[in-house]
Design a protein around this motif. Structure first.
Motif, PDB file in Angstrom:
ATOM      1  N   PHE A 107     -86.487 -20.341  90.176  1.00  0.00           N
ATOM      2  CA  PHE A 107     -86.830 -19.648  91.418  1.00  0.00           C
ATOM      3  C   PHE A 107     -85.786 -18.565  91.723  1.00  0.00           C
ATOM      4  CE2 PHE A 107     -87.686 -19.876  96.159  1.00  0.00           C
ATOM      5  CZ  PHE A 107     -88.927 -19.273  96.060  1.00  0.00           C
ATOM      6  N   ALA A 108     -84.521 -18.834  91.464  1.00  0.00           N
ATOM      7  CA  ALA A 108     -83.462 -17.837  91.665  1.00  0.00           C
ATOM      8  C   ALA A 108     -83.627 -16.677  90.683  1.00  0.00           C
ATOM      9  CB  ALA A 108     -82.096 -18.494  91.508  1.00  0.00           C
ATOM     10  N   VAL A 109     -83.995 -16.975  89.442  1.00  0.00           N
ATOM     11  CA  VAL A 109     -84.253 -15.923  88.456  1.00  0.00           C
ATOM     12  C   VAL A 109     -85.430 -15.068  88.909  1.00  0.00           C
ATOM     13  CG1 VAL A 109     -85.005 -15.492  86.079  1.00  0.00           C
ATOM     14  CG2 VAL A 109     -83.248 -17.198  86.541  1.00  0.00           C
ATOM     15  N   LEU A 110     -86.465 -15.711  89.430  1.00  0.00           N
ATOM     16  CA  LEU A 110     -87.621 -14.979  89.950  1.00  0.00           C
ATOM     17  C   LEU A 110     -87.201 -14.014  91.051  1.00  0.00           C
ATOM     18  CD1 LEU A 110     -90.671 -14.451  90.331  1.00  0.00           C
ATOM     19  CD2 LEU A 110     -90.711 -16.415  91.861  1.00  0.00           C
ATOM     20  N   ILE A 111     -86.354 -14.445  91.943  1.00  0.00           N
ATOM     21  CA  ILE A 111     -85.912 -13.581  93.037  1.00  0.00           C
ATOM     22  C   ILE A 111     -85.129 -12.386  92.499  1.00  0.00           C
ATOM     23  CG2 ILE A 111     -84.351 -13.472  95.023  1.00  0.00           C
ATOM     24  CD1 ILE A 111     -85.373 -16.282  95.729  1.00  0.00           C
ATOM     25  N   ALA A 112     -84.279 -12.607  91.499  1.00  0.00           N
ATOM     26  CA  ALA A 112     -83.527 -11.498  90.904  1.00  0.00           C
ATOM     27  C   ALA A 112     -84.474 -10.481  90.260  1.00  0.00           C
ATOM     28  CB  ALA A 112     -82.538 -12.035  89.880  1.00  0.00           C
ATOM     29  N   ILE A 113     -85.479 -10.958  89.546  1.00  0.00           N
ATOM     30  CA  ILE A 113     -86.429 -10.062  88.889  1.00  0.00           C
ATOM     31  C   ILE A 113     -87.269  -9.315  89.922  1.00  0.00           C
ATOM     32  CG2 ILE A 113     -88.457 -10.013  87.381  1.00  0.00           C
ATOM     33  CD1 ILE A 113     -87.107 -12.320  85.835  1.00  0.00           C
ATOM     34  N   VAL A 114     -87.664  -9.989  90.983  1.00  0.00           N
ATOM     35  CA  VAL A 114     -88.416  -9.331  92.045  1.00  0.00           C
ATOM     36  C   VAL A 114     -87.566  -8.249  92.718  1.00  0.00           C
ATOM     37  CG1 VAL A 114     -89.429  -9.708  94.336  1.00  0.00           C
ATOM     38  CG2 VAL A 114     -90.025 -11.217  92.457  1.00  0.00           C
ATOM     39  N   ALA A 115     -86.277  -8.496  92.873  1.00  0.00           N
ATOM     40  CA  ALA A 115     -85.392  -7.490  93.488  1.00  0.00           C
ATOM     41  C   ALA A 115     -85.289  -6.247  92.601  1.00  0.00           C
ATOM     42  CB  ALA A 115     -84.014  -8.082  93.753  1.00  0.00           C
ATOM     43  N   ALA A 118     -80.882 -14.444  99.123  1.00  0.00           N
ATOM     44  CA  ALA A 118     -81.875 -15.425  98.684  1.00  0.00           C
ATOM     45  C   ALA A 118     -81.335 -16.321  97.570  1.00  0.00           C
ATOM     46  CB  ALA A 118     -83.139 -14.706  98.213  1.00  0.00           C
ATOM     47  N   ILE A 119     -80.662 -15.729  96.602  1.00  0.00           N
ATOM     48  CA  ILE A 119     -80.107 -16.533  95.510  1.00  0.00           C
ATOM     49  C   ILE A 119     -78.995 -17.437  96.027  1.00  0.00           C
ATOM     50  CG2 ILE A 119     -78.813 -16.407  93.338  1.00  0.00           C
ATOM     51  CD1 ILE A 119     -80.499 -13.892  92.705  1.00  0.00           C
ATOM     52  N   GLY A 120     -78.211 -16.955  96.983  1.00  0.00           N
ATOM     53  CA  GLY A 120     -77.180 -17.793  97.594  1.00  0.00           C
ATOM     54  C   GLY A 120     -77.772 -18.991  98.312  1.00  0.00           C
ATOM     55  N   ALA A 121     -78.880 -18.770  99.014  1.00  0.00           N
ATOM     56  CA  ALA A 121     -79.537 -19.874  99.718  1.00  0.00           C
ATOM     57  C   ALA A 121     -80.085 -20.908  98.726  1.00  0.00           C
ATOM     58  CB  ALA A 121     -80.666 -19.332 100.595  1.00  0.00           C
ATOM     59  N   ILE A 122     -80.653 -20.430  97.651  1.00  0.00           N
ATOM     60  CA  ILE A 122     -81.184 -21.355  96.638  1.00  0.00           C
ATOM     61  C   ILE A 122     -80.045 -22.088  95.937  1.00  0.00           C
ATOM     62  CG2 ILE A 122     -82.417 -21.492  94.443  1.00  0.00           C
ATOM     63  CD1 ILE A 122     -84.238 -19.287  95.518  1.00  0.00           C
ATOM     64  N   ALA A 123     -78.966 -21.370  95.626  1.00  0.00           N
ATOM     65  CA  ALA A 123     -77.815 -22.017  94.976  1.00  0.00           C
ATOM     66  C   ALA A 123     -77.229 -23.094  95.880  1.00  0.00           C
ATOM     67  CB  ALA A 123     -76.745 -20.969  94.642  1.00  0.00           C
ATOM     68  N   LYS A 124     -77.191 -22.838  97.179  1.00  0.00           N
ATOM     69  CA  LYS A 124     -76.699 -23.853  98.116  1.00  0.00           C
ATOM     70  C   LYS A 124     -77.572 -25.097  98.053  1.00  0.00           C
ATOM     71  CE  LYS A 124     -75.851 -24.845 102.947  1.00  0.00           C
ATOM     72  NZ  LYS A 124     -76.525 -26.122 102.892  1.00  0.00           N
ATOM     73  N   LEU A 125     -78.896 -24.917  98.003  1.00  0.00           N
ATOM     74  CA  LEU A 125     -79.793 -26.073  97.930  1.00  0.00           C
ATOM     75  C   LEU A 125     -79.641 -26.811  96.602  1.00  0.00           C
ATOM     76  CD1 LEU A 125     -83.077 -24.671  99.493  1.00  0.00           C
ATOM     77  CD2 LEU A 125     -81.479 -26.277 100.505  1.00  0.00           C
TER      78      LEU A 125
END
Length: 129
Positions: A72-80, A118-125
């Motif tokens: 999901f974090a990779v997806l957010i990076a690609i979407v950005a 967004a990636i920070g929030a996912i990494a925290k979870l």
């Protein structure tokens, strides 16, 4: 002194207007990130359906799983990256000169800010629950 670029110069294939390698890289990046976004759409729909009607604890449990959270974090990076390139196309059409440089800087910073948050929030979870 810079030469004024006319419509005829751009339309003539014998004039070398722009950077061919950068344009090709931009074109390929936009297409590849778009394709990856389509592939990841199934993954995103799975998460949305899985979390439909669930409470926060279930959401943390699903996204906190590294097999779900990291892709999901990779997806957010690609979407950005895709978002930045798509907005760049619009800026190239409508903004020129120094304003283009400023607009591209703001576009890049905005996309970077969204991705990092967004990636920070996912990494925290994923790593701290």
């Amino acid at each position: 002194m810079r030469e004024t670029v006319t419509r005829d110069m751009v339309a003539n294939p014998k004039t070398h207007y722009g950077d061919a390698k950068a344009a090709t890289r931009h074109f390929m990046t936009q297409r590849i990130t778009g394709l990856i976004n389509i592939v990841f759409l199934g993954f995103l729909l799975f998460i949305i359906v899985r979390l439909g009607g669930q409470d926060r604890a279930d959401m943390v449990g699903v996204i906190g799983n590294p097999l779900i959270g990291l892709p999901f974090a990779v997806l957010i990076a690609i979407v950005a990256v895709h978002m930045r390139n798509g907005m760049r196309d619009t800026l190239e059409d409508y903004v020129h000169g120094r304003m283009f440089s400023l607009a591209m800087l703001l576009n890049t910073l905005f996309c970077l800010l969204v991705a990092v948050a967004a990636i920070g929030a996912i990494a925290k979870l994923v790593f701290w629950g």
